[in-house]
Design an enzyme around this catalytic site. Structure first.
Site, PDB file in Angstrom:
ATOM      1  N   LYS A   1       0.730  -1.311  -0.173  1.00  0.00           N
ATOM      2  CA  LYS A   1       0.085   0.108  -0.032  1.00  0.00           C
ATOM      3  C   LYS A   1       0.985   1.249  -0.040  1.00  0.00           C
ATOM      4  CE  LYS A   1      -4.368  -2.095   1.403  1.00  0.00           C
ATOM      5  NZ  LYS A   1      -5.460  -2.111   2.145  1.00  0.00           N
TER       6      LYS A   1
ATOM      7  N   ARG B   1      -3.220  -9.989   5.012  1.00  0.00           N
ATOM      8  CA  ARG B   1      -3.563 -10.297   3.885  1.00  0.00           C
ATOM      9  C   ARG B   1      -2.680  -9.614   2.617  1.00  0.00           C
ATOM     10  NH1 ARG B   1      -5.955  -7.140  -0.338  1.00  0.00           N
ATOM     11  NH2 ARG B   1      -7.653  -8.017  -1.636  1.00  0.00           N
TER      12      ARG B   1
HETATM   13  N1  PMM Z   1      -7.560  -4.043   0.821  1.00  0.00           N
HETATM   14  C1  PMM Z   1      -7.690  -3.949  -0.292  1.00  0.00           C
HETATM   15  C2  PMM Z   1      -8.591  -5.006  -0.908  1.00  0.00           C
HETATM   16  N2  PMM Z   1      -9.238  -5.826   0.014  1.00  0.00           N
HETATM   17  N3  PMM Z   1      -9.703  -6.321   2.270  1.00  0.00           N
HETATM   18  C3  PMM Z   1      -9.322  -6.767   3.473  1.00  0.00           C
HETATM   19  N4  PMM Z   1     -10.224  -7.424   4.257  1.00  0.00           N
HETATM   20  N5  PMM Z   1      -8.422  -5.622   4.106  1.00  0.00           N
HETATM   21  C4  PMM Z   1      -7.790  -4.646   2.865  1.00  0.00           C
HETATM   22  O1  PMM Z   1      -6.770  -3.969   3.436  1.00  0.00           O
HETATM   23  C5  PMM Z   1      -8.103  -4.774   1.818  1.00  0.00           C
HETATM   24  C6  PMM Z   1      -9.162  -5.704   1.343  1.00  0.00           C
HETATM   25  C7  PMM Z   1      -6.906  -3.200  -1.454  1.00  0.00           C
HETATM   26  O2  PMM Z   1      -5.941  -3.661  -1.772  1.00  0.00           O
HETATM   27  P1  PMM Z   1      -5.534  -4.666  -3.113  1.00  0.00           P
HETATM   28  O3  PMM Z   1      -6.379  -3.608  -4.320  1.00  0.00           O
HETATM   29  O4  PMM Z   1      -3.982  -4.770  -3.319  1.00  0.00           O
HETATM   30  O5  PMM Z   1      -6.028  -5.860  -3.310  1.00  0.00           O
END
Ligand code: PMM
Length: 266
Positions: free
Chosen positions: A208, A247
């Site tokens: 991020k 995650r």
């Molecule tokens: N961040 C993203 C997408 N889904 N789900 C959870 N539970 N927590 C998060 O911090 C989260 C998520 C955005 O990141 P990405 O686009 O790299 O998946």
């Protein structure tokens, strides 16, 4: 043992692996590789939540994620679906997903809680204050971790009122969601306030922007590799803060970081 959610983004525009896994075969192969590297859950998403991302329809989202979920489930992988849409959650659970990962904590779709309650799936609820196109307009806090915990507690109450047993809940402070720069560090520093809520805690720092900003000293480019190393460090620190799962995009580095942190804990 801290869990590792491996990210399987099936979107053409996700900020970090955008477009690479849009093809079903490649997404499935990627997911299975993450599982082999140590992912305990594969988190499949078909709508990018990257800052400023446009929303896609639930029909497009389902065309992207359902075939991938079906094949990962057939291969025996534990799958979660990353969605804001109740109809996608419902279809994904029917296809074998065991967890609904709703970064909005039930705020984005009025039907979500009822669908999850009826589905029997576990429910990961994120801290969220608005859709990606204007979420930074809501990034105002006096005591970030405390406010995030209080709002998550409200989401927990709403989930319980809809009939979702507390044992099925997972809470996530939503790093990057309506939070800018140092506010993300405030949340991480105050993770004990999130852990104290009671449910399992999930955290997503992977690649991020706030991590990239922290690495942006000197002239060197902040590559994906450098973001992954920074993510592995946050994974180890999250373990020490009592988090249940992290995650991440790059599972192998986080698995190694968690092994080291576990050894430290003894
Ligand atoms: N961040 C993203 C997408 N889904 N789900 C959870 N539970 N927590 C998060 O911090 C989260 C998520 C955005 O990141 P990405 O686009 O790299 O998946």
């Amino acid at each position: 043992m801290t869990g590792i959610w491996g990210i399987v983004n099936v979107t053409p525009d996700s900020f970090s692996d955008g477009g690479r896994y849009l093809d079903v075969d490649r997404a499935v192969a990627h997911g299975l590789r993450l599982r082999d590297e140590g992912a305990t859950v594969l988190d499949v998403g078909g709508e990018s939540t990257r800052p400023g991302a446009e929303r896609v329809g639930a029909d497009v989202e389902q065309q992207r994620v359902l075939p991938v979920i079906e094949r990962l489930v057939a291969a025996g992988a534990p799958v979660s679906v990353d969605t804001l849409n109740a109809s996608t959650a419902e279809a994904a659970v029917r296809a074998g997903a065991r967890i609904v990962n709703d970064v909005s904590g039930g705020l984005a779709d009025a039907e979500m809680r009822a669908v999850v309650a009826a589905s029997g799936a576990d429910y990961a609820i994120g801290h969220w204050r608005g859709f990606s196109d204007d979420m930074y307009a809501h990034a105002e806090y006096r005591r970030t971790a405390r406010e995030v915990a209080a709002e998550l507690k409200a989401r927990m109450g709403e989930a319980a009122a809809a009939g979702i047993a507390p044992s099925r809940l997972i809470v996530d402070p939503g790093i990057g969601f309506a939070k800018v720069g140092a506010q993300n560090w405030d949340v991480l520093r105050g993770l004990d306030e999130i852990v104290a809520l009671g449910p399992r805690v999930l955290i997503g720092t992977s690649r991020k922007r706030f991590l990239a900003d922290t690495l942006a000293h000197g002239d060197g480019e902040v590559t994906e590799q450098r973001r992954d190393l920074a993510t592995a460090v946050t994974s180890a620190l999250a373990l020490r803060a009592g988090v249940w799962a992290v995650r991440v995009h790059q599972v192998a580095a986080t698995r190694d970081a968690l092994a080291v942190a576990h050894a430290w804990e003894g």
